[in-house]
Enzyme design. Structure first.
Site, PDB file in Angstrom:
ATOM      1  N   TRP A 199       0.863  -1.178   0.000  1.00  0.00           N
ATOM      2  CA  TRP A 199       0.000   0.000   0.000  1.00  0.00           C
ATOM      3  C   TRP A 199       0.903   1.232   0.000  1.00  0.00           C
ATOM      4  CZ3 TRP A 199      -0.264   3.966   3.727  1.00  0.00           C
ATOM      5  CH2 TRP A 199      -1.167   4.980   3.379  1.00  0.00           C
TER       6      TRP A 199
ATOM      7  N   GLU B  40      -2.877  -3.056  -2.552  1.00  0.00           N
ATOM      8  CA  GLU B  40      -4.004  -2.479  -1.812  1.00  0.00           C
ATOM      9  C   GLU B  40      -4.366  -1.076  -2.303  1.00  0.00           C
ATOM     10  OE1 GLU B  40      -3.325  -2.109   2.397  1.00  0.00           O
ATOM     11  OE2 GLU B  40      -5.381  -1.481   2.818  1.00  0.00           O
TER      12      GLU B  40
ATOM     13  N   LYS C 144      -7.032   2.369  -2.493  1.00  0.00           N
ATOM     14  CA  LYS C 144      -7.700   3.222  -1.520  1.00  0.00           C
ATOM     15  C   LYS C 144      -8.535   4.243  -2.279  1.00  0.00           C
ATOM     16  CE  LYS C 144      -6.438   5.613   2.702  1.00  0.00           C
ATOM     17  NZ  LYS C 144      -5.520   5.508   3.812  1.00  0.00           N
TER      18      LYS C 144
ATOM     19  N   ASP D  44      -9.556  -3.544   1.538  1.00  0.00           N
ATOM     20  CA  ASP D  44      -9.641  -3.033   2.908  1.00  0.00           C
ATOM     21  C   ASP D  44     -11.054  -2.494   3.090  1.00  0.00           C
ATOM     22  OD1 ASP D  44      -9.593  -1.034   5.059  1.00  0.00           O
ATOM     23  OD2 ASP D  44      -7.432  -1.301   5.089  1.00  0.00           O
TER      24      ASP D  44
ATOM     25  N   HIS E 147     -11.732   1.213   2.569  1.00  0.00           N
ATOM     26  CA  HIS E 147     -11.176   1.877   1.386  1.00  0.00           C
ATOM     27  C   HIS E 147     -12.129   2.015   0.205  1.00  0.00           C
ATOM     28  CE1 HIS E 147      -6.662   1.313   2.539  1.00  0.00           C
ATOM     29  NE2 HIS E 147      -7.415   1.755   3.535  1.00  0.00           N
TER      30      HIS E 147
ATOM     31  N   HIS F 139      -8.356  -6.874   4.226  1.00  0.00           N
ATOM     32  CA  HIS F 139      -7.985  -6.100   5.410  1.00  0.00           C
ATOM     33  C   HIS F 139      -9.282  -5.824   6.154  1.00  0.00           C
ATOM     34  CE1 HIS F 139      -3.709  -4.280   4.829  1.00  0.00           C
ATOM     35  NE2 HIS F 139      -3.719  -5.578   4.949  1.00  0.00           N
TER      36      HIS F 139
ATOM     37  N   ASP G 109     -12.078   6.308   6.450  1.00  0.00           N
ATOM     38  CA  ASP G 109     -11.155   5.187   6.669  1.00  0.00           C
ATOM     39  C   ASP G 109     -10.463   5.334   8.017  1.00  0.00           C
ATOM     40  OD1 ASP G 109      -9.401   3.047   6.108  1.00  0.00           O
ATOM     41  OD2 ASP G 109      -7.916   4.410   5.280  1.00  0.00           O
TER      42      ASP G 109
ATOM     43  N   ASP H  97     -10.108   3.283  10.570  1.00  0.00           N
ATOM     44  CA  ASP H  97      -9.444   2.124  11.156  1.00  0.00           C
ATOM     45  C   ASP H  97      -9.839   1.877  12.609  1.00  0.00           C
ATOM     46  OD1 ASP H  97      -7.530   0.906   9.103  1.00  0.00           O
ATOM     47  OD2 ASP H  97      -7.116   3.042   8.909  1.00  0.00           O
TER      48      ASP H  97
ATOM     49  N   ASP I 190      -6.718  -4.997  10.013  1.00  0.00           N
ATOM     50  CA  ASP I 190      -6.043  -3.711   9.826  1.00  0.00           C
ATOM     51  C   ASP I 190      -6.826  -2.607  10.537  1.00  0.00           C
ATOM     52  OD1 ASP I 190      -4.481  -1.614   9.075  1.00  0.00           O
ATOM     53  OD2 ASP I 190      -5.173  -1.540   6.999  1.00  0.00           O
TER      54      ASP I 190
HETATM   55  C1  RNT Z   1      -3.697   2.361   4.745  1.00  0.00           C
HETATM   56  C2  RNT Z   1      -3.823   0.910   4.506  1.00  0.00           C
HETATM   57  C3  RNT Z   1      -2.688   0.064   4.993  1.00  0.00           C
HETATM   58  C4  RNT Z   1      -2.204   0.452   6.378  1.00  0.00           C
HETATM   59  C5  RNT Z   1      -1.150  -0.450   6.944  1.00  0.00           C
HETATM   60  C6  RNT Z   1      -0.472   0.144   8.131  1.00  0.00           C
HETATM   61  O1  RNT Z   1      -4.817   3.058   4.429  1.00  0.00           O
HETATM   62  O2  RNT Z   1      -5.021   0.436   5.014  1.00  0.00           O
HETATM   63  O3  RNT Z   1      -3.042  -1.269   4.937  1.00  0.00           O
HETATM   64  O4  RNT Z   1      -3.259   0.519   7.280  1.00  0.00           O
HETATM   65  O5  RNT Z   1      -0.264  -0.799   5.966  1.00  0.00           O
HETATM   66 ZN    ZN Z   2      -5.335  -1.734   4.888  1.00  0.00          ZN
END
Ligand code: RNT
Ligand code: ZN
Length: 423
Positions: free
Chosen positions: A188, A229, A231, A262, A265, A289, A297, A299, A329
């Protein structure tokens, strides 16, 4: 909850599931064997152990909170991971980022890392029976402060990051071979811009070229699986993200790679679970993820939301457990970091259990007969089945705390760690 009561409740639940055509023993043996990749970066707020000390500035990801007890060293991180693992049923892998190497107090820049810096992680993983996954760290570094890495307009900066990712793949293959289980190397990058960009084509052409060079080195699929990955946007990349979903989808398809989905994302109304049955037609596998975005996003710690439930149901319905790599993640510094791991990993596995316990025969029968009423009715009825009793029994058999017993264990550990680390 006594052992005898848990077993009794399980026997009753097992019989109830059998009535609707579900074999709970089969579900549990599958559940046990599916690995969930635990992300190391929840333990220290995505800082890593490089000497310079990383800052996330300009990376498009953000950790909030100041709960005490962040792991400040590899030893502390391992100790926290061991605590989390002791509370988690089922198999796991460890997902490392490049910035978590063992650098022995030396300044080892990202384009200088090599397998030896991760040797002690391999040994630790072997001791705990964990497979290893790996990630290039293309953020939290002065050469990423502009918000561009592999697609930077300066070829010297691009070269630096290409070298880093090439080395990360080598390290991933080393880990895969050492652990006898393919390492998923996920890439990513934060590349993008806050405002409207007029050179989208050039930046994406640069990224494509960089990826071609990075993936020119072949490693056996048995040792290394390459994932990309995408986004939708990040902080500082609101208007333009170079590595968009279409970009990586197209790239991965033609290059024989896989994509990482993810949960944070995509557009908030977009269904990530629906993508699986498409991707699995064309790709060898998919990396997930599992995360929880709140409005963006963000997390947040994973819970058994409808979205996670639907995702796991799709994995099972597609019969894709062998091809889908499940990784976590999220990063939250507002609460016990060990507790966050445990909530997220238990929630993900509980969602998987619910998926494995779906009365699939009844559902398929109804759908096959074109009986949309019965299909909907069975979907509703399945929600009232006694999954909690199956989960408790699974925890019992896995020798981890049953029901809420793990909460006080986390609290106790957290108090001990806070007292030690934040004096
Ligand atoms: C970032 C991505 C990625 C990170 C990690 C730390 O938006 O989700 O996967 O969260 O690599
Ligand atoms: Zn991620």
């Amino acid at each position: 909850m006594s052992t005898a009561r848990t077993e009794r409740a399980y026997q009753e639940a097992k019989a109830r599931y059998a009535e609707v055509g579900v074999d709970t023993e089969a579900a549990l043996s599958t559940l046990e064997s599916v690995p969930i990749s635990l992300h190391c970066w929840q333990g220290d707020d995505v800082r890593g152990f490089e000497r310079a000390g990383a800052s996330l500035a300009g990376s498009g990801i953000q950790v909030t909170g100041s709960h005490p007890g962040r792991a400040r060293s590899i030893a502390e991180l391992r100790c926290d991971l061991e605590k989390a693992l002791s509370l988690l049923p089922g198999q796991h892998r460890l997902n490392l980022h490049a910035m978590y190497g063992e650098f022995g107090g030396r300044d080892v820049d990202r384009d200088e890392i090599s397998p030896e810096h991760y040797q002690s992680w391999v040994e630790w993983a072997a001791e705990h029976g964990l497979g290893l996954d790996f990630n290039a760290t293309c953020f939290a570094h002065p050469k990423a402060d502009s918000g561009f890495t592999l697609s930077h307009r300066d070829s010297a900066v691009r070269r630096f990051w290409i070298e880093h990712v090439k080395r990360c793949r080598e390290i991933g293959a080393f880990m895969g071979q050492a652990r006898g289980s393919a390492c998923v190397h996920n890439l990513w990058i934060p590349d993008g811009s806050k405002d409207i960009s007029v050179d989208r084509f050039e930046r994406r052409a640069a990224l494509r070229e960089a990826l071609d060079e990075i993936y020119a080195v072949p490693y056996g699929q048995g040792n290394l699986v390459d994932a990309l990955e995408s986004k939708l946007f990040g902080i500082g990349s609101e208007s333009f993200v170079v590595g968009s979903h279409e970009f990586y989808l197209a790239y991965a398809l033609q290059a024989g790679k896989i994509v990482c989905l993810d949960l944070g994302h995509f557009h908030p109304t977009e269904s990530v679970s629906d993508k699986l049955s498409t991707l699995l037609q064309f790709f060898d596998g998919v990396l997930l993820h599992v995360s929880r975005g709140v409005r963006w996003d963000s997390d947040h710690v994973v819970m058994t939301t409808d979205e996670v439930g639907e995702l796991m149901r799709e994995v099972v319905r597609c019969r894709a457990l062998e091809r889908v790599h499940i990784a976590l993640d999220f990063f939250d510094a507002t609460m016990s970091r060990v507790g966050a791991w445990v909530i997220g990993a238990r929630a993900t596995r509980a969602a998987l259990l619910a998926a494995l316990l779906e009365p699939m025969d009844r559902l398929k029968e109804a759908e096959g007969a074109g009986d949309v009423f019965a299909r909907l009715a069975w979907l509703e009825e399945s929600k009232a089945l006694p999954m909690g009793d199956i989960w408790d029994y699974f925890c019992l058999k896995s020798s981890v705390p049953i029901r809420d017993d793990w909460i006080s264990e986390v609290q106790q550990y957290d108090r001990m760690v806070a007292a030690e680390r934040d004096r």
